[in-house]
Design a protein around this motif. Structure first.
Motif, PDB file in Angstrom:
ATOM      1  N   SER A  72      20.369 -60.741  59.732  1.00 15.83           N
ATOM      2  CA  SER A  72      21.763 -60.325  59.517  1.00 15.83           C
ATOM      3  C   SER A  72      21.944 -59.865  58.083  1.00 15.83           C
ATOM      4  O   SER A  72      21.529 -60.545  57.156  1.00 15.83           O
ATOM      5  CB  SER A  72      22.714 -61.493  59.797  1.00 15.83           C
ATOM      6  OG  SER A  72      22.656 -61.874  61.155  1.00 15.83           O
ATOM      7  N   TYR A  83      24.943 -57.780  55.443  1.00 13.35           N
ATOM      8  CA  TYR A  83      26.333 -57.360  55.338  1.00 13.35           C
ATOM      9  C   TYR A  83      26.579 -56.808  53.941  1.00 13.35           C
ATOM     10  O   TYR A  83      25.892 -57.195  52.992  1.00 13.35           O
ATOM     11  CB  TYR A  83      27.309 -58.495  55.672  1.00 13.35           C
ATOM     12  CG  TYR A  83      27.093 -59.788  54.922  1.00 13.35           C
ATOM     13  CD1 TYR A  83      25.979 -60.595  55.158  1.00 13.35           C
ATOM     14  CD2 TYR A  83      28.029 -60.230  53.989  1.00 13.35           C
ATOM     15  CE1 TYR A  83      25.801 -61.781  54.479  1.00 13.35           C
ATOM     16  CE2 TYR A  83      27.866 -61.428  53.310  1.00 13.35           C
ATOM     17  CZ  TYR A  83      26.737 -62.193  53.570  1.00 13.35           C
ATOM     18  OH  TYR A  83      26.573 -63.385  52.884  1.00 13.35           O
ATOM     19  N   LEU A 138      26.883 -65.796  55.958  1.00 10.98           N
ATOM     20  CA  LEU A 138      27.625 -64.528  55.922  1.00 10.98           C
ATOM     21  C   LEU A 138      28.895 -64.609  55.081  1.00 10.98           C
ATOM     22  O   LEU A 138      29.929 -64.054  55.441  1.00 10.98           O
ATOM     23  CB  LEU A 138      27.959 -64.077  57.350  1.00 10.98           C
ATOM     24  CG  LEU A 138      26.762 -63.869  58.286  1.00 10.98           C
ATOM     25  CD1 LEU A 138      27.232 -63.375  59.634  1.00 10.98           C
ATOM     26  CD2 LEU A 138      25.761 -62.909  57.661  1.00 10.98           C
ATOM     27  N   SER A 177      20.839 -62.914  55.609  1.00 10.79           N
ATOM     28  CA  SER A 177      20.618 -64.253  56.129  1.00 10.79           C
ATOM     29  C   SER A 177      19.195 -64.717  55.847  1.00 10.79           C
ATOM     30  O   SER A 177      18.332 -63.922  55.463  1.00 10.79           O
ATOM     31  CB  SER A 177      20.875 -64.269  57.640  1.00 10.79           C
ATOM     32  OG  SER A 177      19.958 -63.405  58.299  1.00 10.79           O
TER      33      SER A 177
END
Length: 123
Positions: free
Chosen positions: A57, A59, A103, A52
């Protein structure tokens, strides 16, 4: 307009490590999520990792989870991909790109692609 330039690729033995960098220049002030993708010969480009705008964040694709780590610097101009425990199946051209979506792993959501950097893992 922004330009993304990847670097850090190379040849490494299985089990080794590499650190890729993606440097952004131009209009970098917008709050973009950054992503790393890879494309092996004869295969489609696939998502590897994303981070992010804040860096809070991250992933990952299941295939790299626990081995790869994505991060970005405080100036938000460079994104890194630390790759550990590399496997021959990680061999590919690695690309970075950006998106305004949050995301997402959908390649269609990403733009401003860099030219890529080759990673080759020997067995």
């Amino acid at each position: 307009q922004v330009q993304l330039v990847e670097s850090g690729g190379g040849l490494v033995q299985a089990g080794g490590s590499l650190r890729l960098a993606c440097a952004a220049s131009g209009r970098t002030r917008s709050s973009y999520t950054m992503g790393w993708f890879r494309q092996a010969p004869g295969k489609e480009r696939e998502f590897v990792a994303g981070i992010s705008w804040s860096g809070g964040s991250t992933y990952y694709a299941d295939s790299v989870k626990g081995r790869f780590s994505i991060s970005r610097d405080n100036a938000k101009t460079t994104v890194y991909l630390q790759m550990n425990s590399l496997k021959p199946e990680d061999t590919a051209v690695y690309y970075c790109a950006r998106t305004l979506r949050v995301l997402t792993t959908n390649i269609e959501d990403f733009g401003s692609w860099g030219q890529g950097t080759q990673v080759t893992v020997s067995s």
